[in-house]
Design an enzyme around this catalytic site. Structure first.
Site, PDB file in Angstrom:
ATOM      1  N   ASP A 179       0.683  -1.212  -0.175  1.00 44.74           N
ATOM      2  CA  ASP A 179       0.120  -0.136  -0.071  1.00 44.74           C
ATOM      3  C   ASP A 179       0.934   1.491  -0.072  1.00 44.74           C
ATOM      4  O   ASP A 179       1.858   1.448   0.775  1.00 44.74           O
ATOM      5  CB  ASP A 179      -0.908   0.042   1.355  1.00 44.74           C
ATOM      6  CG  ASP A 179      -1.617  -1.160   1.591  1.00 44.74           C
ATOM      7  OD1 ASP A 179      -1.645  -2.088   0.847  1.00 44.74           O
ATOM      8  OD2 ASP A 179      -2.023  -1.100   2.771  1.00 44.74           O
ATOM      9  N   SER A 225      -0.537   0.209   7.468  1.00 47.01           N
ATOM     10  CA  SER A 225      -0.849   1.455   6.691  1.00 47.01           C
ATOM     11  C   SER A 225      -1.721   2.625   7.494  1.00 47.01           C
ATOM     12  O   SER A 225      -2.173   2.588   8.511  1.00 47.01           O
ATOM     13  CB  SER A 225      -1.971   1.183   5.591  1.00 47.01           C
ATOM     14  OG  SER A 225      -1.435   0.395   4.602  1.00 47.01           O
ATOM     15  N   ASP A 260      -5.841   1.136   9.396  1.00 53.54           N
ATOM     16  CA  ASP A 260      -5.880   1.826   8.233  1.00 53.54           C
ATOM     17  C   ASP A 260      -6.529   3.432   8.544  1.00 53.54           C
ATOM     18  O   ASP A 260      -7.576   3.718   7.842  1.00 53.54           O
ATOM     19  CB  ASP A 260      -6.095   1.286   7.010  1.00 53.54           C
ATOM     20  CG  ASP A 260      -5.714  -0.185   6.836  1.00 53.54           C
ATOM     21  OD1 ASP A 260      -4.484  -0.304   7.300  1.00 53.54           O
ATOM     22  OD2 ASP A 260      -6.179  -0.863   6.001  1.00 53.54           O
TER      23      ASP A 260
HETATM   24  N1  DQQ Z   1      -2.306  -3.624   3.806  1.00 50.11           N
HETATM   25  C1  DQQ Z   1      -3.632  -3.888   3.803  1.00 50.11           C
HETATM   26  C2  DQQ Z   1      -4.051  -2.944   4.811  1.00 50.11           C
HETATM   27  C3  DQQ Z   1      -3.061  -3.233   5.875  1.00 50.11           C
HETATM   28  C4  DQQ Z   1      -1.909  -3.336   4.968  1.00 50.11           C
HETATM   29  C5  DQQ Z   1      -4.356  -3.445   2.440  1.00 50.11           C
HETATM   30  C6  DQQ Z   1      -0.716  -4.207   5.735  1.00 50.11           C
HETATM   31  O1  DQQ Z   1      -5.230  -2.987   5.385  1.00 50.11           O
HETATM   32  O2  DQQ Z   1      -2.976  -1.996   6.693  1.00 50.11           O
HETATM   33  O3  DQQ Z   1      -3.592  -4.204   1.298  1.00 50.11           O
HETATM   34  O4  DQQ Z   1       0.412  -4.353   4.858  1.00 50.11           O
END
Ligand code: DQQ
Length: 542
Positions: A22, A83, A147
């Protein structure tokens, strides 16, 4: 592309090596764009103990790679720095909020600030002593809470943010309030929730002007209904980002989307694209988004390459005049890389013909093409059961002759066309209206096996009788990023040609329908390679 590395990109962001997913915490601060990303510095594969990679740029084209900004070493993030998002506070102070996986494997939200605001690159970050600032809410599973968005301030002096979650398969965007960004309390009701959608990852919530292509900062109020609000969420179960457009009232803490969020909602990209995040660029008064473009080859391939993951090219994003969808367009800085322009106008492409676009580097190019159709009375009826455009594109690939279409581009094509990534349109009619389908067909993209060659497709909301059908495609060795209808429909493909690499790749306009179409205008450029440098310890760019 260096020998042995035909799939490294020339102008799409990649770290020097290893895994990236991300985009995180993008911001502009004192003349520098910052890009952070989910990074495993120890290998080209996902590992929950994520770090935050960090790169900086003055133009969003050329990047300097720095050391990781966050590493998972504290009790509140020891199992991963996941993230999160940046906010620039009044007084020009950046902060970062991100998800940590704590020592008991709970997802919690943490705060961090730059160590030294006079360091132009903000290389070092200090995690707040009181982390986590938001704990797991009661009744939520420990791995279902993550997130945080960019925070926004409203007239009552309170900051707000969203955190993605789920309960019993209902996807949730929890809303939090704070006076000081340290003490947060959960609002009684979530900003939004939809049963059956599973966990919402990487929510993105931002205002858009109803009548301007300019972006708007996240905290801007809406006194005279000049703004709408976009909520985008990533559905983990689908590995797809969806968005809705709606009206937000901070007084009532009420968000009402104009359409329900469902699996057929609008998407920022109908191809290989996930976990996108936007930020407001105060320099050019625009909102920019980037998204993670995941590999479609195998883990063994990733190990052979030594890296995995690319970012989509930064796009400006704004509300369409019809107020029904977002439009996206590559940021204008791409022009810094343009060279060897070729162009022509008014060229008829007979049914069943090919026209090679010569004079540019076909593996590293920016192509704009517009198609004009006539005799549209002749258009085929769309089979009423064909309501899923991806299925239309899968069942009718680029080789299947129609009447109006397939016509478009063959990118990354080998000499004998055994390899090609076809981006094309088909036009139908349904209930007296025209329907335009845009496809990206990867089925012949590589002679290699063990690759996911799924075709992608989406409708383009245009009337081909009034408007020409526009296509812009960015080709970058192993990524083909296409913008249909002037940015109404975006499709990104991840491909691994074995023959159509470097100087051997070719580019064609094609029409495989029985009706002729006219290319009213074509402009194409080779793109120079962007600079991706590692910073030397002395602070001097190599
Ligand atoms: N990637 C997910 C998120 C998380 C992160 C989405 C972990 O929900 O925070 O691709 O690498």
């Amino acid at each position: 592309a260096a020998s042995g590395q035909p799939y490294r990109t020339a102008f799409h962001f990649q770290p020097p090596q290893n895994w990236m997913n991300d985009p995180n915490g993008q911001m502009w601060y004192n003349g520098v764009y910052h890009f952070f990303y989910q990074h495993n510095p120890f290998g080209p594969f996902f590992n929950i103990r994520m770090h935050w990679g960090h790169s900086v740029s003055q133009d969003l084209i050329n990047w300097i790679h720095l050391d990781s900004a966050f590493t998972p070493i504290d009790p509140f993030d020891i199992n991963g720095c996941w993230s999160g998002s940046a906010t620039i506070l009044p007084g020009n102070k950046p902060i970062m909020l991100y998800t940590g996986i704590d020592s008991e494997n709970r997802q919690v939200q943490n705060l961090a600030v730059p160590k030294d605001l006079s360091d132009p690159y903000l290389k070092e970050w200090v995690k707040h002593g009181g982390n986590p600032v938001i704990n797991l809410p009661e009744g939520i599973q420990p791995d279902d809470f993550r997130d945080p968005t960019t925070t926004w301030l409203q007239e009552d002096g309170k900051w707000r943010l969203l955190v993605g979650s789920q309960k019993d398969k209902t996807g949730i965007a929890f809303l939090y309030h704070s006076d000081d960004l340290v003490n947060w309390s959960k609002h009684d009701s979530p900003l939004h929730q939809v049963p059956g959608t599973g966990i919402w990852e990487c929510p993105d919530f931002f205002p858009v002007w109803v009548d301007s292509m300019n972006g708007v900062d996240t905290s801007v109020m809406n006194p005279s209904n000049e703004l709408k609000h976009v909520l985008k969420v990533g559905l983990q179960d689908q590995f797809k980002d969806y968005y809705v457009i709606g009206n937000y009232s901070p007084e009532k803490e009420h968000y009402v989307p104009e359409d329900e969020l469902t699996l057929s909602s609008l998407r920022r990209d109908y191809g290989r694209y996930y976990a996108s995040k936007s930020f407001f660029d105060p320099v050019k008064k625009r909102r920019i988004i980037m998204g993670w473009v995941h590999e479609t080859d195998s883990e063994a391939d990733a190990i052979a390459k030594g890296w995995a993951g690319v970012q989509s090219f930064p796009r400006s994003i704004w509300l369409d005049k019809n107020q029904k969808q977002l439009l996206q367009w590559p940021i204008e800085e791409i022009e810094m890389l343009h060279e060897n322009k070729v162009s022509f106008q008014n060229k008829k492409l007979e049914g069943g013909s090919l026209h090679e676009i010569q004079g540019i580097t076909a593996s590293q190019a920016d192509v704009k093409i517009s198609f004009k159709l006539s005799n549209l009375e002749e258009v085929e009826e769309l089979d009423p059961s064909w309501d899923d455009p991806q299925l239309i594109c899968t069942e009718s690939d680029a080789s299947k002759k129609g009447k109006f279409g397939p016509f478009g581009l063959l990118a990354l094509a080998s000499n004998d066309l055994t390899e090609q990534t076809a981006i094309f349109f088909r036009v139908f009619q349904k209930n007296g209206r025209y329907v335009v389908v845009m496809c990206s067909d990867q089925s012949r993209s590589s002679t290699k096996n063990g690759i996911d060659k799924t075709s992608y497709g989406a409708f383009v909301d245009i009337d081909p009788q009034q408007d020409e059908i526009l296509l812009r495609t960015l080709i970058d060795h192993s990524i083909v990023e296409s913008f249909g209808g002037g940015g109404k429909t975006c499709i990104t493909a991840r491909v691994y040609p074995t023959l159509a690499i470097g100087g051997d790749a070719r580019l064609f306009a094609f029409n495989h329908g029985t009706e002729s179409v006219v290319i009213s205008e074509l402009s194409a450029w080779s793109l120079k390679k962007a600079r991706f440098n590692k910073e030397k310890p002395s602070g001097v760019e190599i």
